[in-house]
Design a protein around this motif. Structure first.
Motif, short mmCIF file in Angstrom:
data_model
loop_
_atom_site.label_atom_id
_atom_site.label_comp_id
_atom_site.label_asym_id
_atom_site.label_seq_id
_atom_site.Cartn_x
_atom_site.Cartn_y
_atom_site.Cartn_z
N ASN A 126 3.07 23.90 3.02
CA ASN A 126 2.01 23.60 2.07
C ASN A 126 2.66 23.32 0.71
O ASN A 126 3.18 24.23 0.06
N ILE A 127 2.64 22.07 0.30
CA ILE A 127 3.29 21.67 -0.94
C ILE A 127 2.26 20.96 -1.82
O ILE A 127 1.54 20.06 -1.35
N ALA A 128 2.17 21.38 -3.06
CA ALA A 128 1.17 20.84 -3.98
C ALA A 128 1.57 19.43 -4.43
O ALA A 128 2.74 19.04 -4.36
N ARG A 129 0.56 18.68 -4.92
CA ARG A 129 0.82 17.32 -5.37
C ARG A 129 1.78 17.30 -6.54
O ARG A 129 2.64 16.43 -6.63
N ARG A 130 1.64 18.26 -7.47
CA ARG A 130 2.54 18.28 -8.63
C ARG A 130 3.98 18.58 -8.22
O ARG A 130 4.92 18.12 -8.86
N THR A 131 4.15 19.36 -7.13
CA THR A 131 5.51 19.61 -6.64
C THR A 131 6.11 18.34 -6.04
O THR A 131 7.30 18.05 -6.22
N VAL A 132 5.28 17.57 -5.32
CA VAL A 132 5.75 16.29 -4.80
C VAL A 132 6.15 15.37 -5.94
O VAL A 132 7.18 14.68 -5.89
N ALA A 133 5.33 15.35 -7.01
CA ALA A 133 5.64 14.51 -8.17
C ALA A 133 6.94 14.96 -8.84
O ALA A 133 7.74 14.13 -9.31
N LYS A 134 7.17 16.28 -8.87
CA LYS A 134 8.41 16.79 -9.49
C LYS A 134 9.63 16.36 -8.67
O LYS A 134 10.64 15.91 -9.24
N TYR A 135 9.56 16.48 -7.35
CA TYR A 135 10.67 16.05 -6.50
C TYR A 135 10.88 14.54 -6.59
O TYR A 135 12.01 14.05 -6.59
N ARG A 136 9.78 13.78 -6.64
CA ARG A 136 9.88 12.33 -6.73
C ARG A 136 10.55 11.91 -8.04
O ARG A 136 11.39 11.00 -8.07
N THR A 137 10.20 12.59 -9.14
CA THR A 137 10.81 12.31 -10.43
C THR A 137 12.30 12.66 -10.42
O THR A 137 13.13 11.95 -11.00
N ALA A 138 12.65 13.77 -9.76
CA ALA A 138 14.06 14.16 -9.68
C ALA A 138 14.88 13.14 -8.91
O ALA A 138 16.07 12.95 -9.18
N ASP A 151 14.29 10.00 -9.06
CA ASP A 151 14.18 8.76 -9.84
C ASP A 151 13.39 7.70 -9.08
O ASP A 151 13.77 6.53 -9.03
N ILE A 152 12.28 8.13 -8.47
CA ILE A 152 11.40 7.22 -7.74
C ILE A 152 10.11 7.07 -8.54
O ILE A 152 9.49 8.08 -8.90
N PRO A 153 9.69 5.86 -8.87
CA PRO A 153 8.47 5.68 -9.67
C PRO A 153 7.22 6.06 -8.89
O PRO A 153 7.25 6.29 -7.67
N SER A 154 6.09 6.11 -9.59
CA SER A 154 4.82 6.47 -8.97
C SER A 154 4.35 5.35 -8.04
O SER A 154 4.89 4.25 -8.03
N ASN A 173 0.85 -1.19 0.00
CA ASN A 173 0.00 0.00 0.00
C ASN A 173 0.89 1.24 0.00
O ASN A 173 1.01 1.94 1.02
N PRO A 174 1.55 1.54 -1.13
CA PRO A 174 2.49 2.66 -1.18
C PRO A 174 1.78 4.01 -1.02
O PRO A 174 0.58 4.14 -1.26
N LEU A 175 2.56 4.98 -0.62
CA LEU A 175 2.03 6.33 -0.40
C LEU A 175 1.79 7.03 -1.72
O LEU A 175 2.65 7.03 -2.61
N SER A 176 0.65 7.67 -1.86
CA SER A 176 0.37 8.49 -3.03
C SER A 176 1.03 9.85 -2.87
O SER A 176 1.48 10.24 -1.77
N ASP A 177 1.12 10.61 -3.96
CA ASP A 177 1.72 11.94 -3.89
C ASP A 177 0.94 12.86 -2.97
O ASP A 177 1.52 13.70 -2.27
N GLU A 178 -0.39 12.72 -2.97
CA GLU A 178 -1.21 13.55 -2.08
C GLU A 178 -0.92 13.22 -0.62
O GLU A 178 -0.83 14.11 0.22
N ARG A 179 -0.79 11.92 -0.31
CA ARG A 179 -0.51 11.53 1.07
C ARG A 179 0.87 11.99 1.49
O ARG A 179 1.07 12.42 2.65
N ILE A 180 1.84 11.94 0.59
CA ILE A 180 3.18 12.44 0.92
C ILE A 180 3.13 13.93 1.21
O ILE A 180 3.79 14.43 2.12
#
Length: 475
Positions: free
Chosen positions: A450-462, A464-467, A432-439
């Motif tokens: 206050n960090i947006a979901r797209r910002t979390v996705a950008k950091y996660r991509t940087a 090199d962590i998959p969705s 049950n991995p964490l979603s970007d919203e939960r992170i």
């Protein structure tokens, strides 16, 4: 309209890039290894440069008057040589080792571990070794060498069978048996032309190629397996989840890139330019000058310069000025590097105390204003430089990161957010991995940011962590 020539005076400022200024700027952005090479090259080319002797070498050694050794000293010397020889022989000596006199302990080998490791084998060398041990004919050996010479770093064949046949002056029918033989070498699946052929060779080696369901999953449904579209496959093959799990475990145990384990080259070792140590409640900064020669101007007797020509005198003056300027530039470089690191330690003290999660936002202009230098100078001196801290070795550019505003009006560095994000994902439940919203919610709880979901996705991509959907383990 008449044309005429006029003389006009104009006052303007212009920065002229002299060779000395270009050299000083170049020295700023050199790494420590490049700086040592540059200084060694200057020592070879400039006769007015010499390496300053060490402090221990400057003192004249005291010579004691020679005396003739007496008979007892000669006997001790001969017996020590015999003891060394007996110690070398060990168990094969004429006297038992237990009866031998115990000498001084052998000092521990202080050579670095990497100097005692053997050379890492390459994929081509490993395959050629197996090729020469096989029972192939001389003609097939030539074909095999051509196949191995056209492999990518992942182990895939980058040439067609027709190209291999043309290169070796053979027929394609002769190349295919050799290719199939090499595909069963270690690592199994190497020299395949695509992922399907690579996995099929591994199934053949494991004797799983007699199962038609497993073969069809590899040949026709790799895309469905990658996208985790399992339900259509269960209906097609009339399997339940328990049986399908066994097929999936077999396929996931195969290696789609058999040559990647050999790597592409030797690892690169980083030699830090600066060391930062914690002593009591303060931090001490030490520049790494190991291997860097201490330069000084060579002393040339005046009588050697008295009878030279004008052109030779001009050459000597030019080399003398160049040597003096190089010494000053090296001193200025080390001084600038020390001041920049000292300022970074002041601004990033929470990081040096507690670690990456306390890294504060920082920009080049803040350091430049703190030490009274231009921003471009700070940018050059932090290029390709590394600092050894109590929490590991980092590039100087690592300490400069953007800021995120907190709810209380303060700021936090983006690298701290990335470190915390990586920590959350490493501790998550694989089923049950964490979603970007939960992170984002967890970051708000821990950092009050206050960090947006797209910002979390950008950091996660940087990082090199998959969705979360790709991180989920179904079984």
């Amino acid at each position: 309209m008449g044309l005429e020539l006029r003389q006009q005076l104009k006052l303007a400022q212009q920065l002229v890039m002299t060779p000395q200024l270009q050299q000083a700027i170049k020295l700023l952005q050199l790494s420590r290894v490049e700086l040592v090479e540059t200084v060694q090259q200057a020592l070879m080319e400039n006769p007015f440069l010499e390496e300053a002797p060490a402090a221990a070498e400057q003192e004249a050694p005291t010579h004691e008057p020679e005396r003739k050794p007496d008979a007892e000293e000669v006997y001790d010397r001969e017996s020590s040589r015999a003891a060394d020889w007996e110690d070398y022989l060990g168990e094969f000596a004429s006297t038992p080792k237990a009866a031998q006199p115990s000498g001084q302990d052998v000092p521990e080998d202080t050579n670095p571990l990497e100097t005692r490791c053997s050379v890492r084998p390459t994929l081509a060398g490993h395959l050629l070794w197996q090729l020469r041990l096989s029972d192939l004919t001389e003609r097939q050996m030539v074909i095999g060498e051509a196949i191995i010479g056209n492999l990518s770093s992942a182990g895939y064949l980058q040439a067609t069978v027709e190209e291999i046949a043309e290169f070796t002056e053979t027929e394609p029918e002769e190349v295919i048996p050799v290719l199939e033989r090499i595909q069963l070498f270690d690592p199994v699946g190497v020299a395949a032309r695509d992922a399907e052929e690579c996995l099929l060779a591994q199934l053949k080696n494991l004797r799983y190629d007699r199962d038609p369901v497993l073969v069809e999953l590899v040949t026709k449904h790799l895309g469905d397996l990658e996208a985790r579209r399992y339900k259509p496959l269960l209906r097609k093959f009339r399997l339940d989840m328990e049986d399908f799990r066994e097929y999936l475990d077999i396929i996931q145990g195969l290696d789609p890139m058999p040559g990647a384990s050999f790597g592409g080259g030797e690892p690169a070792y980083v030699s830090p330019d600066v060391f930062v140590y914690k002593v009591a409640d303060d931090f001490v900064i030490m520049l790494n000058e190991e291997g860097l020669p201490q330069l000084q101007l060579a002393s040339v007797p005046a009588q050697q310069l008295s009878g030279i020509s004008e052109k030779e005198r001009e050459y000597c003056n030019e080399k003398s000025r160049a040597a003096s300027w190089l010494i000053k530039s090296l001193y200025q470089r080390q001084r600038t590097l020390y001041k920049v690191v000292e300022s970074i330690v002041r601004h990033q003290r929470p990081f040096f105390e507690e670690g990456v999660t306390r890294l504060a936002p920082l920009i080049l202009k803040e350091i430049a204003d703190d030490i009274g230098m231009h921003e471009s100078t700070v940018s050059r001196i932090t290029m390709n430089k590394y600092v050894a801290t109590p929490h590991g070795i980092f590039e100087l550019k690592f300490f400069f990161n953007s800021a995120l505003a907190l709810d209380d009006g303060s700021q936090v560095g983006s690298e701290s957010v990335k470190a915390l994000l990586k920590k959350f994902i490493s501790e998550e439940d694989p089923r049950n991995p964490l979603s970007d919203e939960r992170i984002g919610e967890l970051l708000k709880e821990h950092l009050k940011v206050n960090i947006a979901r797209r910002t979390v996705a950008k950091y996660r991509t940087a990082l090199d962590i998959p969705s979360s959907s790709r991180r989920r383990e179904h079984f």
